[in-house]
Motif scaffolding. Structure first.
Motif, PDB file in Angstrom:
ATOM      1  N   HIS A  11       7.622   1.874   4.305  1.00 59.59           N
ATOM      2  CA  HIS A  11       6.372   0.451   4.305  1.00 59.59           C
ATOM      3  C   HIS A  11       4.998   1.447   4.799  1.00 59.59           C
ATOM      4  N   GLY A  12       4.229   0.966   3.629  1.00 63.68           N
ATOM      5  CA  GLY A  12       2.420   0.851   3.757  1.00 63.68           C
ATOM      6  C   GLY A  12       1.838  -0.117   3.509  1.00 63.68           C
ATOM      7  N   SER A  13       0.225  -0.390   3.774  1.00 66.20           N
ATOM      8  CA  SER A  13      -0.697  -1.253   3.100  1.00 66.20           C
ATOM      9  C   SER A  13      -1.451  -0.853   2.797  1.00 66.20           C
ATOM     10  N   VAL A  14      -2.568  -1.249   1.890  1.00 61.86           N
ATOM     11  CA  VAL A  14      -3.909  -0.944   1.594  1.00 61.86           C
ATOM     12  C   VAL A  14      -4.199  -2.203   1.712  1.00 61.86           C
ATOM     13  N   VAL A  15      -6.003  -2.254   2.952  1.00 59.80           N
ATOM     14  CA  VAL A  15      -6.440  -3.719   2.564  1.00 59.80           C
ATOM     15  C   VAL A  15      -8.142  -3.239   2.624  1.00 59.80           C
ATOM     16  N   GLN A  16      -8.558  -3.892   2.013  1.00 58.34           N
ATOM     17  CA  GLN A  16     -10.482  -3.755   1.448  1.00 58.34           C
ATOM     18  C   GLN A  16     -11.087  -3.938   2.873  1.00 58.34           C
ATOM     19  N   ARG A  17     -12.006  -3.210   3.005  1.00 61.05           N
ATOM     20  CA  ARG A  17     -12.715  -2.254   3.872  1.00 61.05           C
ATOM     21  C   ARG A  17     -14.345  -2.228   3.140  1.00 61.05           C
ATOM     22  N   ARG A  18     -15.716  -2.736   3.477  1.00 64.78           N
ATOM     23  CA  ARG A  18     -16.553  -1.580   2.812  1.00 64.78           C
ATOM     24  C   ARG A  18     -17.039  -0.333   4.261  1.00 64.78           C
ATOM     25  N   VAL A  19     -17.131   0.495   2.956  1.00 63.37           N
ATOM     26  CA  VAL A  19     -17.660   1.545   3.718  1.00 63.37           C
ATOM     27  C   VAL A  19     -19.632   2.412   3.075  1.00 63.37           C
ATOM     28  N   LEU A  20     -20.826   2.141   3.776  1.00 69.72           N
ATOM     29  CA  LEU A  20     -22.373   2.241   3.317  1.00 69.72           C
ATOM     30  C   LEU A  20     -22.439   3.981   3.191  1.00 69.72           C
ATOM     31  N   HIS A  21     -22.722   4.566   2.051  1.00 70.63           N
ATOM     32  CA  HIS A  21     -22.666   5.964   1.460  1.00 70.63           C
ATOM     33  C   HIS A  21     -23.550   6.348   1.253  1.00 70.63           C
ATOM     34  N   ASN A  22     -24.883   6.659   1.525  1.00 72.20           N
ATOM     35  CA  ASN A  22     -25.548   7.514   0.656  1.00 72.20           C
ATOM     36  C   ASN A  22     -26.449   6.377  -0.073  1.00 72.20           C
TER      37      ASN A  22
ATOM     38  N   LEU B 113     -19.568   1.153  -1.027  1.00 69.78           N
ATOM     39  CA  LEU B 113     -18.624   1.226  -1.663  1.00 69.78           C
ATOM     40  C   LEU B 113     -17.108  -0.097  -0.785  1.00 69.78           C
ATOM     41  N   ARG B 114     -16.853  -0.281  -2.074  1.00 73.07           N
ATOM     42  CA  ARG B 114     -15.955  -1.122  -2.102  1.00 73.07           C
ATOM     43  C   ARG B 114     -14.788  -0.456  -1.405  1.00 73.07           C
ATOM     44  N   VAL B 115     -13.432  -0.024  -0.424  1.00 71.16           N
ATOM     45  CA  VAL B 115     -12.811   0.683   0.474  1.00 71.16           C
ATOM     46  C   VAL B 115     -11.481   0.258   0.100  1.00 71.16           C
ATOM     47  N   GLY B 116     -10.184   0.820  -0.507  1.00 75.39           N
ATOM     48  CA  GLY B 116      -8.555   0.986  -0.259  1.00 75.39           C
ATOM     49  C   GLY B 116      -8.502   1.077   1.247  1.00 75.39           C
ATOM     50  N   TYR B 117      -7.885   1.053   1.842  1.00 74.07           N
ATOM     51  CA  TYR B 117      -8.387   1.381   3.735  1.00 74.07           C
ATOM     52  C   TYR B 117      -6.593   1.286   3.748  1.00 74.07           C
ATOM     53  N   VAL B 118      -5.847   2.417   3.529  1.00 70.36           N
ATOM     54  CA  VAL B 118      -4.784   2.653   3.919  1.00 70.36           C
ATOM     55  C   VAL B 118      -3.628   2.708   5.302  1.00 70.36           C
ATOM     56  N   GLU B 119      -2.973   1.863   5.720  1.00 68.91           N
ATOM     57  CA  GLU B 119      -2.890   1.325   6.730  1.00 68.91           C
ATOM     58  C   GLU B 119      -1.544   1.272   7.350  1.00 68.91           C
ATOM     59  N   ALA B 120      -0.944   1.552   8.188  1.00 67.92           N
ATOM     60  CA  ALA B 120       0.877   0.913   8.540  1.00 67.92           C
ATOM     61  C   ALA B 120       1.767   1.749   7.644  1.00 67.92           C
ATOM     62  N   VAL B 121       1.402   3.167   7.809  1.00 69.78           N
ATOM     63  CA  VAL B 121       2.788   4.016   6.986  1.00 69.78           C
ATOM     64  C   VAL B 121       3.424   4.558   7.664  1.00 69.78           C
ATOM     65  N   ALA B 122       5.133   4.184   7.727  1.00 66.42           N
ATOM     66  CA  ALA B 122       5.811   4.280   8.287  1.00 66.42           C
ATOM     67  C   ALA B 122       7.353   4.897   7.103  1.00 66.42           C
ATOM     68  N   THR B 123       7.945   5.124   7.718  1.00 68.74           N
ATOM     69  CA  THR B 123       9.353   5.347   7.101  1.00 68.74           C
ATOM     70  C   THR B 123      10.374   5.854   8.398  1.00 68.74           C
ATOM     71  N   ARG B 124      11.331   5.194   7.918  1.00 62.09           N
ATOM     72  CA  ARG B 124      12.557   5.477   9.419  1.00 62.09           C
ATOM     73  C   ARG B 124      13.461   6.524   9.833  1.00 62.09           C
ATOM     74  N   PRO B 125      12.630   7.006  11.108  1.00 62.93           N
ATOM     75  CA  PRO B 125      12.628   8.414  11.149  1.00 62.93           C
ATOM     76  C   PRO B 125      14.137   8.889  11.196  1.00 62.93           C
ATOM     77  N   ASP B 126      15.343   8.330  10.863  1.00 63.22           N
ATOM     78  CA  ASP B 126      16.646   8.979   9.942  1.00 63.22           C
ATOM     79  C   ASP B 126      16.765   9.413   8.642  1.00 63.22           C
ATOM     80  N   ARG B 127      15.218   8.502   8.073  1.00 60.82           N
ATOM     81  CA  ARG B 127      14.993   8.863   6.516  1.00 60.82           C
ATOM     82  C   ARG B 127      14.059   9.248   6.010  1.00 60.82           C
TER      83      ARG B 127
END
Length: 186
Positions: free
Chosen positions: A69-80, A84-98
């Motif tokens: 599983h993994g997800s991407v949620v919207q966040r904002r970044v201020l830079h220079n 910017l509209r940012v796709g922030y990747v969260e909750a990435v995991a794989t079953r340990p036996d796989r």
């Protein structure tokens, strides 16, 4: 193909992407349970909350069991001077036996497709175990300063572990200010 599957039939998996609103309570509970299993109990409810409200990538086996599983949620970044509209990747995991069977790569590929189509760039905060996967997908460690635009205004975060970015043309001479949230900001 991983060496353990050479000469054998590759296990059948399916990859699905869906918005949080389109997942059933059972699917969300399975994803939350996977986080507890993969992170050995070191994945808080706040961490889980950070991964909700966006697009999820889910890999199931032929029997329908959630493997990754993994997800991407919207966040904002201020830079220079830009927001910017940012796709922030969260909750990435794989079953340990796989793990080490390409399932995390499938998840990241799907999430990167979402980032590429919907956001200015991707950002994530890597675990030590996940960093190799992200690097293999072209994610790079941010070398400039980081901070947040929080309730008290701009807060520099000199002790924060550097996030990783994917895409975007950012200048590390300028601070990467990410929007405030409860819990871990990055």
């Amino acid at each position: 193909m991983p060496p353990e599957y050479r000469g054998r039939v590759t296990p059948v998996t399916t990859l699905r992407t869906a918005h949080t609103a389109d997942l059933t309570p059972t699917e969300l509970a399975a994803a939350r349970a996977l986080m507890d299993l993969a992170f050995d109990g070191d994945f808080s409810d706040e961490d889980w909350d950070h991964g909700l409200g966006g697009v999820h990538a889910l890999v199931h086996d032929a029997e329908g069991e959630l493997l990754a599983h993994g997800s991407v949620v919207q966040r904002r970044v201020l830079h220079n001077g830009r927001s910017l509209r940012v796709g922030y990747v969260e909750a990435v995991a794989t079953r340990p036996d796989r793990q080490r069977q390409g399932l995390g790569g499938q998840v990241m590929g799907a999430l990167e497709d979402v980032v590429e189509r919907a956001y200015d760039l991707g950002v994530l905060s890597p675990s030590e175990e996940g960093e190799k996967l992200y690097r293999a997908h072209g994610w790079q460690t941010w070398t400039g300063p980081v901070g947040t635009l929080g309730p008290r205004g701009v807060e520099e975060m000199p002790d924060e572990d550097a996030p990783m970015i994917w895409g975007g043309d950012l200048d590390p001479a300028h601070t990467l200010l990410i929007d405030w949230r409860d819990g871990d900001v990055f």
